[in-house]
Structure formats: C-alpha cells, structure tokens
Design an enzyme around this catalytic site. Structure first.
Site, short mmCIF file in Angstrom:
data_model
loop_
_atom_site.label_atom_id
_atom_site.label_comp_id
_atom_site.label_asym_id
_atom_site.label_seq_id
_atom_site.Cartn_x
_atom_site.Cartn_y
_atom_site.Cartn_z
N ARG A 105 16.35 -4.39 16.70
CA ARG A 105 15.23 -4.43 17.67
C ARG A 105 15.49 -5.62 18.59
O ARG A 105 15.72 -6.73 18.10
CB ARG A 105 13.90 -4.61 16.94
CG ARG A 105 12.71 -4.64 17.91
CD ARG A 105 11.48 -5.35 17.33
NE ARG A 105 11.06 -4.87 16.05
CZ ARG A 105 10.30 -5.59 15.21
NH1 ARG A 105 9.90 -6.81 15.53
NH2 ARG A 105 9.95 -5.11 14.04
N ASP A 118 10.86 -8.72 10.98
CA ASP A 118 10.59 -9.43 12.24
C ASP A 118 11.39 -10.72 12.30
O ASP A 118 11.76 -11.29 11.27
CB ASP A 118 9.09 -9.79 12.33
CG ASP A 118 8.21 -8.56 12.48
OD1 ASP A 118 8.74 -7.48 12.83
OD2 ASP A 118 6.99 -8.67 12.25
P1 FDA Z 1 6.43 -9.92 29.38
O1 FDA Z 1 5.87 -10.96 28.50
O2 FDA Z 1 6.97 -10.33 30.70
O3 FDA Z 1 5.34 -8.81 29.57
C1 FDA Z 1 5.45 -7.78 30.54
C2 FDA Z 1 4.04 -7.30 30.82
O4 FDA Z 1 3.50 -6.66 29.66
C3 FDA Z 1 3.06 -8.45 31.12
O5 FDA Z 1 3.04 -8.76 32.48
C4 FDA Z 1 1.75 -7.92 30.61
O6 FDA Z 1 1.18 -7.06 31.57
C5 FDA Z 1 2.16 -7.06 29.42
N1 FDA Z 1 2.09 -7.80 28.16
C6 FDA Z 1 3.13 -8.29 27.46
N2 FDA Z 1 2.73 -8.84 26.30
C7 FDA Z 1 1.37 -8.72 26.30
C8 FDA Z 1 0.35 -9.11 25.40
N3 FDA Z 1 0.64 -9.73 24.24
N4 FDA Z 1 -0.93 -8.80 25.72
C9 FDA Z 1 -1.24 -8.16 26.86
N5 FDA Z 1 -0.33 -7.78 27.75
C10 FDA Z 1 0.95 -8.05 27.49
N6 FDA Z 1 8.87 -11.46 19.19
C11 FDA Z 1 9.51 -12.22 18.27
O7 FDA Z 1 9.79 -13.39 18.52
N7 FDA Z 1 9.85 -11.65 17.06
C12 FDA Z 1 9.60 -10.34 16.76
O8 FDA Z 1 9.94 -9.87 15.67
C13 FDA Z 1 8.94 -9.55 17.74
N8 FDA Z 1 8.66 -8.25 17.52
C14 FDA Z 1 8.17 -7.46 18.54
C15 FDA Z 1 8.03 -6.08 18.36
C16 FDA Z 1 7.63 -5.29 19.42
C17 FDA Z 1 7.50 -3.81 19.23
C18 FDA Z 1 7.37 -5.88 20.70
C19 FDA Z 1 6.99 -5.04 21.87
C20 FDA Z 1 7.46 -7.24 20.86
C21 FDA Z 1 7.84 -8.05 19.79
N9 FDA Z 1 7.94 -9.42 19.94
C22 FDA Z 1 8.57 -10.16 18.97
C23 FDA Z 1 7.32 -10.10 21.12
C24 FDA Z 1 8.33 -10.30 22.23
O9 FDA Z 1 9.24 -11.29 21.86
C25 FDA Z 1 7.62 -10.74 23.53
O10 FDA Z 1 6.97 -11.95 23.34
C26 FDA Z 1 6.59 -9.75 24.04
O11 FDA Z 1 7.03 -8.43 23.90
C27 FDA Z 1 6.31 -10.01 25.53
O12 FDA Z 1 7.48 -9.83 26.27
P2 FDA Z 1 7.75 -8.54 27.19
O13 FDA Z 1 9.17 -8.15 27.06
O14 FDA Z 1 6.76 -7.49 26.90
O15 FDA Z 1 7.61 -9.13 28.67
#
Ligand code: FDA
Length: 331
Positions: A190, A140
């Site tokens: 990733r 990560d």
């Molecule tokens: P966004 O935050 O805009 O979310 C889109 C929609 O998804 C939201 O409107 C909501 O509905 C839903 N959603 C998103 N996150 C949610 C939550 N936590 N709870 C409930 N609903 C939620 N970051 C990092 O800094 N280092 C890392 O190693 C990782 N690793 C990682 C692995 C995987 C598999 C994922 C999916 C994410 C990460 N992240 C991460 C977190 C990433 O950086 C980011 O903060 C989150 O994925 C939220 O961003 P989205 O792209 O989902 O968009």
C-alpha cells in the site's frame, strides 16, 4: 514532472494560523467537539457498526479493510484484548460473506513499543487466524522510528505465511530503497503519502516533492510487478496512477485504489463507475477520544480538514450532547 501549479500549497510542516490555534487548543476542547473527529473517520464504537458500514460499501461496489482505532498499547494485557477483538472481527466479517475484505493492524497496538517478540507473536496469531479464512492482513505504517522493525516483521511473515503486505510512505527519504527490497520480495504494497509529522532529516516536507516521489515510487512498484494499493485522495495522484496504468497496459486486477471512509466520496464513486477496484478503510472502536486527540495534535492538516467540518456544523452544536450522537455512521 510538473505538479500542476500547486507550488506554495502547504508543506508537510506548515500550519496555517487557524490550524495552529486549533492544534494548540486541542487539550481544552470539549469532548463532544473532539468526538466530531472520531465521528468523521470512524464507523462507530462497536464491531457491528463497522460491519454495517462494510455492507453499505459492498452494495456500492467497494471492497473494505477493517481496522481498529488505537495505537501504542500501554501493556501486555491490552494487546491480549486486541487479539480477541481482531479474531472476533475476522469471524464476524467472514460470517457476513463479504467479498475481498481485509483487516488492518498497527504494530504499536500489538505491543511493538513494549516488547518486539510479544508483538511478533501477536501479529503471527492474527495472521494465522486470517489465513485459516483465506484473508489478507494489512500492517499499517507508523512513525519513522518503527519503519525498520515493521518492514522486517512484515517481510518475515510474508515469507512464512503469505497473506500480508507492507505499507510505504512517500514522504520518507528512505522509501525508494525500501521499495526495491519489497519488489525483490514480491510482496503487495500500500503506497501512502505519510500522515505523521517527521523531521526534515528523515522526510521530505515539500508538498510537490512528496507528490513527485509518490509517482516515482508507484512507477517502481508497478514496473516491478507488485500489486499496489494506491492509497490517496489526491486526484492529481489518481490521474498519474491512471496514466501509468494505461501506459503499462495493466489489467484491473493488478492494482487497487484505496481511500479512507468519509473522505472524497465523489472521487471514490467515479473510480468505481470506471470499473476500478476501490477499497475503503473502515475504522471502529472505543478509543476514539485518544485517537482523535493524537490525530489533531500531530497533524495540522487534519485540524484543517476538521475545522471546515466543525465550522460548518457549529451552528447546530447545542451544548452537552453525546459526542457520538448520530452514530453508528451509515454510508
Ligand atoms: P492530501 O492530503 O493532499 O489530500 C487530498 C485531498 O483529499 C485534500 O485536499 C482533502 O480534500 C482530502 N483529504 C485528504 N485527507 C483527508 C482527511 N483526513 N479528511 C478530510 N479530507 C481529506 N498514512 C500512514 O502514515 N500510514 C498508513 O498506514 C496509512 N494508511 C492509509 C490508508 C489509506 C487507505 C489511506 C487513504 C491513507 C492512509 N494513510 C496512512 C494516510 C496518508 O499517509 C495521508 O496522510 C492521507 O491519505 C492524506 O494524503 P492524500 O494522499 O489523500 O493527499
């Protein structure tokens, strides 16, 4: 690229009034309430809880990556304990015969803030244990001060052992350069938006810019022939990914979508039904309280997501029950 009328949606640093109240009152919240965060994002306290969730996911047609709650190891003893737990996790997952599972680690949990060399040795030990089982280890990405060390270590391990990949964060200004280095090294990546609260010097804060940068980075990676874990719950980005995949004529073994357990499950099902590889991150561990506290304090957006959950279920909240009533979580 237009970001579809989402201008004005919260910037990375914006905290709505309700989120601000929640973030500030985190230290005074009852443990049981904080536990709702842990319960939302983790399979349970024990490895068996994670194994059960992976089993459910595999019946749904999803792959899984198992990670442990915890970061910023306080001492060397803690990191030795973590090594044992990771070995046990790999052994248990292997015994179940799950297809394509992976394990994820955080370098600060392996001692990066204590001693770089200790951390490197710990990482290598887990990596070798995974390699003996032909398994892949995800590392990560954490806060910006750790990015260079993490990428250096991951690139070195990838060169020597192969079975690992890097994570890059679209909100960081440096990431486009990092991506070029990763493409040259032909290492799986990733791609995430980034979860920590960073200064404007190092990170974009505007929601639309972060999205646009995500698409730019994704295109660079895919055009560079890199296997990308498209890690997002943002359907706008998922659509852009599908558009690129279509335009470039990629086959379904050249990328995968990745999501976190318990988030956007409907989108996850839609992608699986369309035949895409979807991997779900499954977290477990006893450090749920510290983990949840950090997440709530650090990221106002998470406070917002959880607010919805908490308000929705507050009516059922009756006094000093166990924070983890209802665990282990089932899919
Ligand atoms: P966004 O935050 O805009 O979310 C889109 C929609 O998804 C939201 O409107 C909501 O509905 C839903 N959603 C998103 N996150 C949610 C939550 N936590 N709870 C409930 N609903 C939620 N970051 C990092 O800094 N280092 C890392 O190693 C990782 N690793 C990682 C692995 C995987 C598999 C994922 C999916 C994410 C990460 N992240 C991460 C977190 C990433 O950086 C980011 O903060 C989150 O994925 C939220 O961003 P989205 O792209 O989902 O968009």
């Amino acid at each position: 690229m237009s970001t579809g009328g989402r201008k004005g949606k919260a910037c990375q640093s914006n905290m709505g009034p309700l989120n601000r109240v929640i973030a500030n009152s985190v230290p005074f919240m009852p443990k049981s309430l904080i536990g709702r965060v842990g319960r939302r994002y983790a399979a349970g306290e024990e490895l068996e809880d994670a194994v059960r969730v992976v089993e459910g996911l595999s019946k749904e047609g999803c792959l899984a990556t198992v990670g442990m709650l915890g970061e910023h190891a306080p001492d060397e003893r803690h990191t030795r304990g973590k090594l044992d737990e990771y070995r046990q996790a790999l052994d248990a997952l292997e015994k179940q015969g799950f297809k394509g599972y992976r394990v994820a680690v955080k370098l600060t949990d392996l001692g990066l803030t204590l001693d770089r060399e200790l951390c490197r040795k710990n990482l290598e030990e887990i990596l070798l244990h995974a390699r003996q089982r032909a398994r892949f280890l995800e590392v990560d990405m954490e806060e910006s001060p750790f990015v260079s060390d993490t990428l250096d270590m991951v690139l070195d391990m990838h060169e020597r052992h192969g079975n690992t990949g890097a994570v890059v964060q679209a909100y960081l200004r440096r990431t486009l350069e990092d991506v070029q280095r990763l493409v040259e090294a032909r290492i799986p990546v990733r791609l995430v938006k980034g979860v920590y609260v960073e200064s404007r010097e190092v990170a974009y804060r505007d929601y639309d810019i972060i999205r646009e940068n995500y698409v730019l980075l994704l295109e660079e990676l895919l055009r560079g022939g890199i296997y990308v874990g498209i890690a997002t719950h943002d359907e706008y980005l998922t659509w852009h990914a599908l558009r690129l995949i279509h335009r470039m004529g990629l086959t379904k073994d050249q990328y995968e979508f990745q999501m976190i357990m318990g988030v956007q499950e409907e989108l996850r099902r839609i992608l699986v039904e369309a035949g895409h590889r979807v991997r779900v991150t499954v977290l477990f561990g006893k450090d749920w309280y510290e983990y949840s506290l950090r997440r709530l304090k650090e990221n106002p957006k998470i406070a917002g997501y959880v607010t919805r959950d908490v308000l929705g279920s507050l009516a059922q909240f009756a006094g000093p029950r166990s924070a983890f009533e209802g665990w282990p979580r089932r899919i």
